[in-house]
Scaffold this motif. Structure first.
Motif, PDB file in Angstrom:
ATOM      1  N   ALA A  51       0.834  -1.211   0.000  1.00  0.00           N
ATOM      2  CA  ALA A  51       0.000   0.000   0.000  1.00  0.00           C
ATOM      3  C   ALA A  51       0.862   1.252   0.000  1.00  0.00           C
ATOM      4  N   ARG A  52       1.965   1.214   0.746  1.00  0.00           N
ATOM      5  CA  ARG A  52       2.869   2.375   0.779  1.00  0.00           C
ATOM      6  C   ARG A  52       3.540   2.590  -0.565  1.00  0.00           C
ATOM      7  N   ILE A  53       3.991   1.510  -1.178  1.00  0.00           N
ATOM      8  CA  ILE A  53       4.648   1.608  -2.484  1.00  0.00           C
ATOM      9  C   ILE A  53       3.671   2.146  -3.539  1.00  0.00           C
ATOM     10  N   CYS A  54       2.415   1.733  -3.448  1.00  0.00           N
ATOM     11  CA  CYS A  54       1.399   2.177  -4.414  1.00  0.00           C
ATOM     12  C   CYS A  54       0.854   3.570  -4.098  1.00  0.00           C
ATOM     13  N   ILE A  55       1.258   4.123  -2.949  1.00  0.00           N
ATOM     14  CA  ILE A  55       0.809   5.454  -2.516  1.00  0.00           C
ATOM     15  C   ILE A  55      -0.718   5.555  -2.586  1.00  0.00           C
ATOM     16  N   CYS A  56      -1.385   4.680  -1.844  1.00  0.00           N
ATOM     17  CA  CYS A  56      -2.843   4.656  -1.905  1.00  0.00           C
ATOM     18  C   CYS A  56      -3.475   4.839  -0.532  1.00  0.00           C
ATOM     19  N   LYS A  57      -4.789   4.901  -0.537  1.00  0.00           N
ATOM     20  CA  LYS A  57      -5.581   4.983   0.686  1.00  0.00           C
ATOM     21  C   LYS A  57      -6.191   3.613   0.922  1.00  0.00           C
ATOM     22  N   VAL A  58      -6.134   3.140   2.167  1.00  0.00           N
ATOM     23  CA  VAL A  58      -6.659   1.814   2.471  1.00  0.00           C
ATOM     24  C   VAL A  58      -7.403   1.820   3.797  1.00  0.00           C
ATOM     25  N   ILE A  59      -8.307   0.871   3.916  1.00  0.00           N
ATOM     26  CA  ILE A  59      -8.899   0.517   5.197  1.00  0.00           C
ATOM     27  C   ILE A  59      -8.339  -0.866   5.502  1.00  0.00           C
ATOM     28  N   LEU A  60      -7.568  -0.977   6.565  1.00  0.00           N
ATOM     29  CA  LEU A  60      -6.958  -2.235   6.971  1.00  0.00           C
ATOM     30  C   LEU A  60      -7.748  -2.803   8.130  1.00  0.00           C
ATOM     31  N   VAL A  61      -8.217  -4.041   7.985  1.00  0.00           N
ATOM     32  CA  VAL A  61      -8.979  -4.708   9.034  1.00  0.00           C
ATOM     33  C   VAL A  61      -8.139  -5.863   9.567  1.00  0.00           C
ATOM     34  N   VAL A  62      -7.799  -5.786  10.861  1.00  0.00           N
ATOM     35  CA  VAL A  62      -6.968  -6.799  11.510  1.00  0.00           C
ATOM     36  C   VAL A  62      -7.478  -7.039  12.930  1.00  0.00           C
ATOM     37  N   PRO A  63      -7.160  -8.209  13.490  1.00  0.00           N
ATOM     38  CA  PRO A  63      -7.486  -8.406  14.908  1.00  0.00           C
ATOM     39  C   PRO A  63      -6.667  -7.439  15.764  1.00  0.00           C
ATOM     40  N   MET A  64      -7.242  -6.985  16.842  1.00  0.00           N
ATOM     41  CA  MET A  64      -6.545  -6.043  17.712  1.00  0.00           C
ATOM     42  C   MET A  64      -5.715  -6.836  18.711  1.00  0.00           C
ATOM     43  N   TRP A  65      -4.530  -7.198  18.267  1.00  0.00           N
ATOM     44  CA  TRP A  65      -3.581  -7.947  19.092  1.00  0.00           C
ATOM     45  C   TRP A  65      -2.337  -7.100  19.240  1.00  0.00           C
ATOM     46  N   SER A  66      -2.165  -6.486  20.391  1.00  0.00           N
ATOM     47  CA  SER A  66      -0.996  -5.625  20.588  1.00  0.00           C
ATOM     48  C   SER A  66       0.304  -6.423  20.608  1.00  0.00           C
ATOM     49  N   SER A  67       0.226  -7.732  20.795  1.00  0.00           N
ATOM     50  CA  SER A  67       1.434  -8.561  20.800  1.00  0.00           C
ATOM     51  C   SER A  67       1.758  -9.139  19.420  1.00  0.00           C
ATOM     52  N   SER A  68       0.974  -8.793  18.418  1.00  0.00           N
ATOM     53  CA  SER A  68       1.196  -9.344  17.078  1.00  0.00           C
ATOM     54  C   SER A  68       2.455  -8.748  16.448  1.00  0.00           C
ATOM     55  N   PRO A  69       3.087  -9.503  15.552  1.00  0.00           N
ATOM     56  CA  PRO A  69       4.311  -8.994  14.927  1.00  0.00           C
ATOM     57  C   PRO A  69       4.093  -7.767  14.035  1.00  0.00           C
ATOM     58  N   PHE A  70       2.858  -7.543  13.561  1.00  0.00           N
ATOM     59  CA  PHE A  70       2.622  -6.384  12.694  1.00  0.00           C
ATOM     60  C   PHE A  70       2.339  -5.115  13.484  1.00  0.00           C
ATOM     61  N   TRP A  71       2.035  -5.223  14.773  1.00  0.00           N
ATOM     62  CA  TRP A  71       1.663  -4.040  15.564  1.00  0.00           C
ATOM     63  C   TRP A  71       2.774  -2.995  15.624  1.00  0.00           C
ATOM     64  N   PRO A  72       4.045  -3.368  15.913  1.00  0.00           N
ATOM     65  CA  PRO A  72       5.106  -2.341  15.909  1.00  0.00           C
ATOM     66  C   PRO A  72       5.303  -1.681  14.542  1.00  0.00           C
ATOM     67  N   ILE A  73       5.030  -2.411  13.486  1.00  0.00           N
ATOM     68  CA  ILE A  73       5.160  -1.838  12.143  1.00  0.00           C
ATOM     69  C   ILE A  73       4.131  -0.728  11.952  1.00  0.00           C
ATOM     70  N   ILE A  74       2.894  -1.005  12.365  1.00  0.00           N
ATOM     71  CA  ILE A  74       1.831   0.006  12.250  1.00  0.00           C
ATOM     72  C   ILE A  74       2.138   1.184  13.166  1.00  0.00           C
ATOM     73  N   LYS A  75       2.510   0.887  14.406  1.00  0.00           N
ATOM     74  CA  LYS A  75       2.710   1.917  15.415  1.00  0.00           C
ATOM     75  C   LYS A  75       3.925   2.794  15.151  1.00  0.00           C
ATOM     76  N   ASN A  76       4.981   2.224  14.644  1.00  0.00           N
ATOM     77  CA  ASN A  76       6.224   2.978  14.467  1.00  0.00           C
ATOM     78  C   ASN A  76       6.472   3.423  13.029  1.00  0.00           C
ATOM     79  N   GLU A  77       6.453   2.479  12.120  1.00  0.00           N
ATOM     80  CA  GLU A  77       6.841   2.785  10.745  1.00  0.00           C
ATOM     81  C   GLU A  77       5.746   3.501   9.940  1.00  0.00           C
ATOM     82  N   TYR A  78       4.481   3.138  10.188  1.00  0.00           N
ATOM     83  CA  TYR A  78       3.395   3.698   9.375  1.00  0.00           C
ATOM     84  C   TYR A  78       2.433   4.569  10.176  1.00  0.00           C
ATOM     85  N   ALA A  79       2.824   5.015  11.359  1.00  0.00           N
ATOM     86  CA  ALA A  79       1.944   5.844  12.191  1.00  0.00           C
ATOM     87  C   ALA A  79       1.555   7.139  11.482  1.00  0.00           C
ATOM     88  N   TYR A  80       2.450   7.672  10.671  1.00  0.00           N
ATOM     89  CA  TYR A  80       2.173   8.926   9.960  1.00  0.00           C
ATOM     90  C   TYR A  80       0.990   8.795   8.999  1.00  0.00           C
TER      91      TYR A  80
END
Length: 95
Positions: free
Chosen positions: A21-50
């Motif tokens: 999604a970042r490479i395509c420079i698009c708008k998305v609605i991402l639906v995921v389980p709310m698991w703060s211990s999941s491996p993707f959570w730090p990616i969302i929180k740190n890398e893509y928070a902007y």
């Protein structure tokens, strides 16, 4: 420019879906389980928070319906967690 992609990837593919999604420079609605211990959570929180523009938390049993895979926990009676819907806009110039 005005289209929004709905992304509901398998858990193992969430980081790749976000990267795409970042490479395509698009708008998305991402639906995921709310698991703060999941491996993707730090990616969302740190890398893509902007890119996070809005979010919604809903009870999983109210929005998920089990499909053909009866081995999946999602949509089954045993899943009692929450689901997170994130609105991400990778068209922002913050990064």
């Amino acid at each position: 420019e005005n289209e929004v992609c709905l992304m509901v990837p398998p858990i193992s593919l969430v980081p790749q879906a976000l990267y795409h999604a970042r490479i395509c420079i698009c708008k998305v609605i991402l639906v995921v389980p709310m698991w703060s211990s999941s491996p993707f959570w730090p990616i969302i929180k740190n890398e893509y928070a902007y890119a996070v523009k809005d979010l919604m938390v809903v009870k999983g049993e109210k929005v998920l319906e089990q499909g053909m895979n009866k081995n999946s926990i999602f949509g089954s009676n045993s899943f009692k967690g929450n689901v997170l819907a994130l609105k991400l806009d990778f068209n922002t110039l913050s990064r």
